[in-house]
Scaffold this active site. Structure first.
Site, PDB file in Angstrom:
ATOM      1  N   GLY A  46       0.807  -1.221   0.000  1.00  0.00           N
ATOM      2  CA  GLY A  46       0.000   0.000   0.000  1.00  0.00           C
ATOM      3  C   GLY A  46       0.836   1.266   0.000  1.00  0.00           C
ATOM      4  O   GLY A  46       0.627   2.161  -0.822  1.00  0.00           O
ATOM      5  N   SER A  82      -6.767  -8.747  -4.396  1.00  0.00           N
ATOM      6  CA  SER A  82      -7.227  -7.803  -3.366  1.00  0.00           C
ATOM      7  C   SER A  82      -6.214  -6.686  -3.111  1.00  0.00           C
ATOM      8  O   SER A  82      -6.498  -5.749  -2.370  1.00  0.00           O
ATOM      9  CB  SER A  82      -7.510  -8.539  -2.059  1.00  0.00           C
ATOM     10  OG  SER A  82      -6.307  -9.043  -1.520  1.00  0.00           O
ATOM     11  N   ASN A  83      -5.020  -6.768  -3.715  1.00  0.00           N
ATOM     12  CA  ASN A  83      -4.021  -5.700  -3.560  1.00  0.00           C
ATOM     13  C   ASN A  83      -4.298  -4.527  -4.500  1.00  0.00           C
ATOM     14  O   ASN A  83      -3.888  -3.398  -4.246  1.00  0.00           O
ATOM     15  CB  ASN A  83      -2.612  -6.204  -3.905  1.00  0.00           C
ATOM     16  CG  ASN A  83      -2.134  -7.355  -3.045  1.00  0.00           C
ATOM     17  OD1 ASN A  83      -1.397  -8.202  -3.507  1.00  0.00           O
ATOM     18  ND2 ASN A  83      -2.562  -7.400  -1.794  1.00  0.00           N
ATOM     19  N   LEU A  84      -4.998  -4.815  -5.611  1.00  0.00           N
ATOM     20  CA  LEU A  84      -5.030  -3.845  -6.714  1.00  0.00           C
ATOM     21  C   LEU A  84      -5.849  -2.597  -6.395  1.00  0.00           C
ATOM     22  O   LEU A  84      -5.696  -1.572  -7.054  1.00  0.00           O
ATOM     23  CB  LEU A  84      -5.580  -4.518  -7.986  1.00  0.00           C
ATOM     24  CG  LEU A  84      -4.789  -5.749  -8.454  1.00  0.00           C
ATOM     25  CD1 LEU A  84      -5.415  -6.340  -9.710  1.00  0.00           C
ATOM     26  CD2 LEU A  84      -3.330  -5.410  -8.713  1.00  0.00           C
ATOM     27  N   ARG A  86      -5.400  -0.663  -4.082  1.00  0.00           N
ATOM     28  CA  ARG A  86      -4.544   0.411  -3.545  1.00  0.00           C
ATOM     29  C   ARG A  86      -3.083   0.297  -3.959  1.00  0.00           C
ATOM     30  O   ARG A  86      -2.358   1.288  -3.924  1.00  0.00           O
ATOM     31  CB  ARG A  86      -4.627   0.434  -2.015  1.00  0.00           C
ATOM     32  CG  ARG A  86      -4.071  -0.843  -1.390  1.00  0.00           C
ATOM     33  CD  ARG A  86      -4.502  -1.027   0.047  1.00  0.00           C
ATOM     34  NE  ARG A  86      -3.976  -2.282   0.562  1.00  0.00           N
ATOM     35  CZ  ARG A  86      -4.411  -3.488   0.257  1.00  0.00           C
ATOM     36  NH1 ARG A  86      -5.438  -3.624  -0.575  1.00  0.00           N
ATOM     37  NH2 ARG A  86      -3.865  -4.565   0.750  1.00  0.00           N
ATOM     38  N   ASN A 128       2.977  -4.393   9.896  1.00  0.00           N
ATOM     39  CA  ASN A 128       2.830  -5.134  11.151  1.00  0.00           C
ATOM     40  C   ASN A 128       3.858  -4.639  12.165  1.00  0.00           C
ATOM     41  O   ASN A 128       4.915  -4.103  11.796  1.00  0.00           O
ATOM     42  CB  ASN A 128       2.986  -6.648  10.917  1.00  0.00           C
ATOM     43  CG  ASN A 128       4.394  -7.019  10.521  1.00  0.00           C
ATOM     44  OD1 ASN A 128       5.269  -7.189  11.376  1.00  0.00           O
ATOM     45  ND2 ASN A 128       4.642  -7.114   9.221  1.00  0.00           N
ATOM     46  N   CYS A 165      -4.902  -3.748   8.348  1.00  0.00           N
ATOM     47  CA  CYS A 165      -5.730  -3.345   7.206  1.00  0.00           C
ATOM     48  C   CYS A 165      -6.477  -4.541   6.630  1.00  0.00           C
ATOM     49  O   CYS A 165      -7.580  -4.401   6.121  1.00  0.00           O
ATOM     50  CB  CYS A 165      -4.873  -2.698   6.127  1.00  0.00           C
ATOM     51  SG  CYS A 165      -4.235  -1.084   6.605  1.00  0.00           S
ATOM     52  N   CYS A 206     -12.884 -16.853  12.636  1.00  0.00           N
ATOM     53  CA  CYS A 206     -12.750 -15.453  12.189  1.00  0.00           C
ATOM     54  C   CYS A 206     -12.209 -15.496  10.764  1.00  0.00           C
ATOM     55  O   CYS A 206     -12.542 -16.399  10.006  1.00  0.00           O
ATOM     56  CB  CYS A 206     -11.832 -14.664  13.126  1.00  0.00           C
ATOM     57  SG  CYS A 206     -10.134 -15.273  13.185  1.00  0.00           S
TER      58      CYS A 206
END
Ligand SMILES: [Zn+2]
Length: 392
Positions: free
Chosen positions: A50, A78-80, A82, A140, A197, A350
């Protein structure tokens, strides 16, 4: 407080470079000398995610001569949203290689060095030693403290940034001239207290806001211009659209840069940050089931009570059939415990198994001794049992 330039100027710029960087060269504060310093500079970007995406793109465009990239991950869809240095055709590729290709496309004069490994105690000192400045785009706490301590021990400055939902923070840490990250945050937050995030989400464009502050500060430090963001924390609220600053003082009792440091070499950062709390680890030992086990119980019509401890927005994206949503906080506040059936086997899950392990500790402590949680969470479930469902 202005600081002297970090880097000596390169001998010269080529004719092509003069053309390329002309909009920098005509700024009096940058000029030929500043651009030559950028050309001579070696900057390491920790992460090509990010924050690393906009940071690398602008560092490259600015003409930083050598860019190092520490990244071991591969590009995921799911990275694209941002991570704009990667594109659709890069999905599944090494992030480091994808980032290098984008940098080269923007500026072929940049020398790109890839470090395709996880940054850890065994490699951090050697990697950092080769650079003038570090841009920290990690997500992290264990890696943040590792980056900080290595930078302090090596006397290197670094530009730090962090992002979450609509909120961002940035600062410059350089123990020789001001505070370090531990002066600001002496202790890592308790595990599970600060969502990542991946758990809580992040507005894509926030990465550009914070990443561009990081590049701005990097350029200033390299060229020795302006007032560095040292001893100041910039806090950005994208929803309210305001920036505010908080003074950060060097802490004389800082564990790594104080007068009597207790951290004089690298430590065990996973343990320091308690990646999963000891309570959760103890609760999960022997009480963790697999997705296949859960599926078997469901097929056998076992009397289980399956609880999803994520947030409602996550449940909407994907859920396991039959799961009841009770977010983790309701367990931490104690309200949820009254809702639990005494006569059925409690199964918690979860996203990936960290939060459910924390809740498992609470549930077991409340007397539900045979409760279990799903290792790998809903991500593991989708992977193993329902691969047609989306992940996030
Ligand atoms: Zn410190």
């Amino acid at each position: 407080m202005s600081l002297p330039p970090l880097v000596e100027p390169a001998a010269e710029l080529t004719v092509d470079e003069v053309r390329r960087y002309s909009r920098h060269l005509i700024i009096p504060d940058v000029g030929m000398a500043g651009q030559k310093r950028l050309k001579n500079a070696k900057v390491l970007c920790v992460g090509a995610g990010g924050l690393g995406s906009p940071a690398l793109l602008y560092l490259a465009a600015a003409g930083v001569g050598t860019l190092g990239i520490v990244e071991f991950d591969v590009v995921d869809e799911s990275n694209l949203q941002r991570q704009v240095i990667h594109g659709q055709s890069d999905v599944g590729r090494s992030k480091a290689e994808s980032a290098r290709d984008s940098v080269k496309e923007i500026n072929p004069y940049v020398n790109v060095v890839l470090h395709e490994e996880r940054l850890d105690n065994s490699n951090v000192m050697e990697i950092f030693a080769g650079y003038d400045l570090i841009v920290d785009g990690t997500d992290n706490f264990a890696t943040r403290y590792l980056v900080n301590d290595a930078a302090v021990l090596l006397g290197k400055p670094y530009v730090w940034g962090s992002i979450y939902r609509f909120d961002g923070q940035a600062s410059v840490f350089w123990a020789e001239h001001g505070p370090c990250y531990r002066c600001l945050y002496p202790e890592a937050p308790p595990p599970g207290m600060v969502p990542s995030c991946a758990e809580g989400g992040v507005l894509g464009v926030l990465c550009a806001s914070i990443g561009s502050i990081q590049v701005n500060e990097a350029i200033k430090l390299l060229a020795g211009i302006g007032e560095p963001l040292l001893g100041r924390l910039m806090i950005y609220d994208a929803l309210e659209m305001n920036y505010r600053q908080v003074k950060v003082r060097k802490d004389p009792n800082c564990a790594v840069c104080g007068e009597n440091p207790t951290v004089t070499e690298l430590i065990d950062y996973e343990a320091f940050c308690g990646v999963v709390s000891e309570e959760a680890q103890a609760a999960a030992a022997g009480s963790t089931i697999t997705s296949q086990q859960l599926k078997q119980w469901q097929d056998d019509k076992e009397d289980i009570y399956l609880i999803d401890v994520r947030e409602p927005g996550e449940y909407e994206i994907v859920n396991i059939p039959g799961a009841v949503l009770i977010p983790k906080n309701e367990f931490l506040m104690g309200d949820a415990l009254e809702k639990l059936p005494q006569d059925r086997k409690i199964v918690l899950h979860c996203k990936s198994g960290v939060r459910s392990a924390e809740v498992l500790a609470v549930v077991k402590a409340a007397g539900f001794g045979n409760a279990v949680h799903l290792g790998g969470g809903v991500l593991g479930w989708v992977n193993q049992i329902e691969p047609h469902k989306p992940v996030y």
